[in-house]
Scaffold this active site. Structure first.
Site, PDB file in Angstrom:
ATOM      1  N   SER A 110    -117.308  -5.322  -8.208  1.00  0.00           N
ATOM      2  CA  SER A 110    -117.555  -6.474  -9.342  1.00  0.00           C
ATOM      3  C   SER A 110    -118.882  -7.339  -8.892  1.00  0.00           C
ATOM      4  O   SER A 110    -118.953  -7.647  -7.540  1.00  0.00           O
ATOM      5  CB  SER A 110    -116.667  -7.172  -9.520  1.00  0.00           C
ATOM      6  OG  SER A 110    -115.941  -7.765  -8.457  1.00  0.00           O
ATOM      7  N   GLN A 112    -119.854 -10.726  -8.197  1.00  0.00           N
ATOM      8  CA  GLN A 112    -118.664 -11.637  -7.697  1.00  0.00           C
ATOM      9  C   GLN A 112    -119.434 -12.749  -6.921  1.00  0.00           C
ATOM     10  O   GLN A 112    -120.545 -12.503  -6.406  1.00  0.00           O
ATOM     11  CB  GLN A 112    -117.772 -10.916  -6.948  1.00  0.00           C
ATOM     12  CG  GLN A 112    -118.361 -10.142  -5.617  1.00  0.00           C
ATOM     13  CD  GLN A 112    -117.182  -9.474  -4.933  1.00  0.00           C
ATOM     14  OE1 GLN A 112    -116.295  -9.853  -4.067  1.00  0.00           O
ATOM     15  NE2 GLN A 112    -116.481  -8.158  -5.631  1.00  0.00           N
ATOM     16  N   HIS A 114    -117.743 -15.941  -3.916  1.00  0.00           N
ATOM     17  CA  HIS A 114    -116.505 -16.653  -3.286  1.00  0.00           C
ATOM     18  C   HIS A 114    -116.606 -18.223  -3.292  1.00  0.00           C
ATOM     19  O   HIS A 114    -117.716 -18.528  -3.148  1.00  0.00           O
ATOM     20  CB  HIS A 114    -116.224 -16.162  -1.800  1.00  0.00           C
ATOM     21  CG  HIS A 114    -116.134 -14.462  -1.959  1.00  0.00           C
ATOM     22  ND1 HIS A 114    -115.559 -13.739  -2.499  1.00  0.00           N
ATOM     23  CD2 HIS A 114    -116.975 -13.679  -0.995  1.00  0.00           C
ATOM     24  CE1 HIS A 114    -115.637 -12.473  -2.432  1.00  0.00           C
ATOM     25  NE2 HIS A 114    -116.454 -12.357  -1.575  1.00  0.00           N
ATOM     26  N   LYS A 137    -113.933 -17.980   1.567  1.00  0.00           N
ATOM     27  CA  LYS A 137    -114.077 -16.681   2.078  1.00  0.00           C
ATOM     28  C   LYS A 137    -115.731 -16.128   2.053  1.00  0.00           C
ATOM     29  O   LYS A 137    -116.263 -15.229   1.705  1.00  0.00           O
ATOM     30  CB  LYS A 137    -113.552 -15.775   0.839  1.00  0.00           C
ATOM     31  CG  LYS A 137    -113.349 -14.263   1.318  1.00  0.00           C
ATOM     32  CD  LYS A 137    -113.062 -13.274   0.379  1.00  0.00           C
ATOM     33  CE  LYS A 137    -112.961 -11.706   0.580  1.00  0.00           C
ATOM     34  NZ  LYS A 137    -112.811 -10.748  -0.803  1.00  0.00           N
ATOM     35  N   GLU A 139    -118.420 -13.996   4.174  1.00  0.00           N
ATOM     36  CA  GLU A 139    -117.825 -12.777   4.698  1.00  0.00           C
ATOM     37  C   GLU A 139    -119.595 -12.044   5.183  1.00  0.00           C
ATOM     38  O   GLU A 139    -120.466 -12.430   4.889  1.00  0.00           O
ATOM     39  CB  GLU A 139    -117.315 -11.892   3.560  1.00  0.00           C
ATOM     40  CG  GLU A 139    -118.416 -11.644   2.343  1.00  0.00           C
ATOM     41  CD  GLU A 139    -117.461 -10.667   1.131  1.00  0.00           C
ATOM     42  OE1 GLU A 139    -116.249 -10.905   1.030  1.00  0.00           O
ATOM     43  OE2 GLU A 139    -118.455 -10.164   0.508  1.00  0.00           O
ATOM     44  N   HIS A 280    -123.220 -11.614  -5.469  1.00  0.00           N
ATOM     45  CA  HIS A 280    -123.300 -10.189  -4.625  1.00  0.00           C
ATOM     46  C   HIS A 280    -122.264  -9.219  -5.397  1.00  0.00           C
ATOM     47  O   HIS A 280    -121.706  -9.113  -6.119  1.00  0.00           O
ATOM     48  CB  HIS A 280    -122.962 -10.099  -3.289  1.00  0.00           C
ATOM     49  CG  HIS A 280    -121.749 -10.554  -3.029  1.00  0.00           C
ATOM     50  ND1 HIS A 280    -121.121 -11.981  -2.911  1.00  0.00           N
ATOM     51  CD2 HIS A 280    -120.425  -9.864  -2.682  1.00  0.00           C
ATOM     52  CE1 HIS A 280    -119.881 -11.933  -2.569  1.00  0.00           C
ATOM     53  NE2 HIS A 280    -119.421 -10.943  -2.234  1.00  0.00           N
ATOM     54  N   ARG A 299    -115.022 -13.134 -10.438  1.00  0.00           N
ATOM     55  CA  ARG A 299    -115.928 -12.167 -10.809  1.00  0.00           C
ATOM     56  C   ARG A 299    -116.293 -12.380 -12.197  1.00  0.00           C
ATOM     57  O   ARG A 299    -115.757 -13.012 -13.035  1.00  0.00           O
ATOM     58  CB  ARG A 299    -114.789 -10.719 -10.931  1.00  0.00           C
ATOM     59  CG  ARG A 299    -114.095 -10.468  -9.489  1.00  0.00           C
ATOM     60  CD  ARG A 299    -113.230  -9.105  -9.834  1.00  0.00           C
ATOM     61  NE  ARG A 299    -112.484  -8.687  -8.635  1.00  0.00           N
ATOM     62  CZ  ARG A 299    -111.398  -9.230  -8.107  1.00  0.00           C
ATOM     63  NH1 ARG A 299    -110.761 -10.195  -8.716  1.00  0.00           N
ATOM     64  NH2 ARG A 299    -111.060  -8.562  -7.105  1.00  0.00           N
ATOM     65  N   LYS A 305    -111.155  -5.898 -14.135  1.00  0.00           N
ATOM     66  CA  LYS A 305    -110.266  -6.919 -13.885  1.00  0.00           C
ATOM     67  C   LYS A 305    -110.773  -8.240 -14.451  1.00  0.00           C
ATOM     68  O   LYS A 305    -111.901  -8.271 -15.149  1.00  0.00           O
ATOM     69  CB  LYS A 305    -110.401  -7.312 -12.346  1.00  0.00           C
ATOM     70  CG  LYS A 305    -109.724  -6.431 -11.417  1.00  0.00           C
ATOM     71  CD  LYS A 305    -109.895  -6.567  -9.806  1.00  0.00           C
ATOM     72  CE  LYS A 305    -109.102  -5.457  -9.029  1.00  0.00           C
ATOM     73  NZ  LYS A 305    -109.223  -5.715  -7.630  1.00  0.00           N
TER      74      LYS A 305
END
Length: 436
Positions: A110, A112, A114, A137, A139, A280, A299, A305
């Site tokens: 998706s 999205q 964080h 988060k 990453e 991203h 998202r 979702k």
């Protein structure tokens, strides 16, 4: 003194999200089978998306020899985490500051972002059924096969170029918002306050466009591309991405993000880092991923979702740049530097990752680190050696092979030995603390 081994095998978990590669084409499935993950058998019709290695309560790893949950074992043996890490990250309860993963992607993830730590705490308190922990988060994704991703906003002139070349994209933007964005798109301060506001307004206008407009514009865009009518200024790479995404998520607003976000092709060994508030979407390929110990995702597109467009729009940084900003520069690992170990060290304290490639019959030595590590073997076989008791000379030996996952306790020096006839490749995630 530890009452248990300093290095031991752990049992990871697998996640079968619908975007994962199917059957044996998935690295996740390959590693799970090779390591004889208890109870695991490949269904050639099922997707295998993620391998989790860590202590996140959603899907915690276990100690292979005892089947005890890893966090419970670490809470009982805090010396394996180390005083520095316990004090810095408040993890005496056995929960590591990082979560280590393998991702195998067939279908785009998706659009999205964080949340940062403060936002994560607020979202978790307000919607704990959706945002299941209060942690941020950040990453890093490290490619182990050719890998493609959308990451961060394109430079403003590039976005303006697509507005001028792609009428279907331009048609989603209200005139005043379009005018303001084009007026600042060639600014000498691309991330100044005016530029950020203009980019935010543009992005919000796209992501909240009426559904009927999105549907009609996408139908026209895809039909034009399929008929080979590509306008001057429309890059073929992006054209193919739009067609791929429409095939996977027909009519989805997230497809228009191809014109606003950087699209990168990564070779094995290349890594990107995404901090809080960076939009991203991973598109395809296999990667090693490491993040702070969280599963919070906001998202807004390319997903069945829940879409949380308001929180996504409000939480982005709206920094625009070339994709090079997101790439992590490999470094030498410790001293003396070795050509067999490469460090990927993103600008956050929760984790770093070392790629280790040991030629057949050779040995790589890692000095003790001030915090714990998790290791996954992605190629070859061999063994690791370490000293369990510093008062003794004899070393412990543990055989390792494809898919094996190990926990390495703090303050433990490690020798990695590749068997004759094959190269040994592994990835080691650890908490960034001072070398001891």
């Amino acid at each position: 003194m530890s009452t248990g081994p300093l290095i031991f095998k752990i049992v990871p978990t697998t996640q079968q999200y619908d975007w994962g590669k199917v059957g044996q084409s998935s690295k996740v499935a390959q590693f799970a089978v090779a390591s004889q993950l208890p109870g695991f058998a490949i269904d050639e019709g099922s997707p295998y998306a993620e391998l989790w290695m860590g202590t996140h309560p959603k899907s915690p790893s276990r100690v292979r020899s005892s089947n005890q949950i890893l966090s419970e074992h670490l809470a009982a043996h805090t010396e394996l985490i180390g005083t520095q890490v316990i004090e810095k990250f408040d993890c005496a309860n056995g929960n590591l500051p990082f979560l280590f993963k393998v991702l195998s992607i067939e279908k785009a993830l998706s659009i999205q972002s964080h949340p940062d730590k403060k936002t994560a705490e607020i979202l978790h308190s307000q919607q704990p059924d959706i945002y299941k922990d209060p942690n941020h988060k950040p990453e890093m994704a490290l490619a182990i096969t050719p890998f493609r991703a959308l990451c961060g906003f394109r430079p403003l002139p590039e976005v303006a170029g697509y507005l001028n070349s792609t009428p279907e994209f331009k048609g989603l933007i209200p005139p005043l918002i379009l005018q303001d964005f084009l007026a600042v798109s060639n600014s000498s301060t691309p991330n100044g306050p005016q530029e950020k506001v203009a980019l935010k307004n543009l992005f919000a206008a796209v992501m909240t466009a009426p559904e009927e407009e999105v549907t009609s514009k996408l139908l026209a865009l895809v039909a034009r591309y399929k008929n080979g009518r590509v306008n001057e200024g429309e890059d073929d790479d992006v054209v193919q991405l739009v067609l791929r995404l429409d095939d996977q998520f027909h009519g989805d607003i997230g497809i228009f993000c191809a014109f606003m976000l950087n699209y990168v092709h990564m070779n094995p060994g290349e890594a990107i880092f995404l901090g809080a508030g960076e939009p991203h979407a991973y598109i395809s390929g296999d990667c090693i991923e490491c993040m702070a110990n969280s599963d919070n995702v906001i998202r807004a597109g390319l997903t069945p979702k829940l879409r949380d467009v308001p929180n996504l729009v409000s939480g982005l940084t709206y920094d625009s740049s070339s994709p090079s900003k997101h790439f992590v520069t490999p470094k030498a690992f410790r001293s003396p530097a070795s050509s067999s170990s490469t460090l990927y060290d993103p600008p956050i304290p929760e984790f770093s990752v070392v790629q280790v490639r040991v030629p057949a019959g050779k040995t790589e030595v890692h000095p003790p680190l001030g915090g714990p590590s998790i290791v996954i073997i992605t190629q070859g076989k061999g063994y690791v050696k370490w000293t369990e008791d510093k008062a003794k000379v004899d070393k412990e030996i543990l055989e390792v092979g494809l898919g094996d996952v190990l926990f390495v306790g703090a303050a433990t020096g490690v020798e990695v030995v590749s068997s004759e006839g094959n190269n040994l490749v592994l990835y080691r995630a650890f908490v960034e603390t001072e070398q001891i």
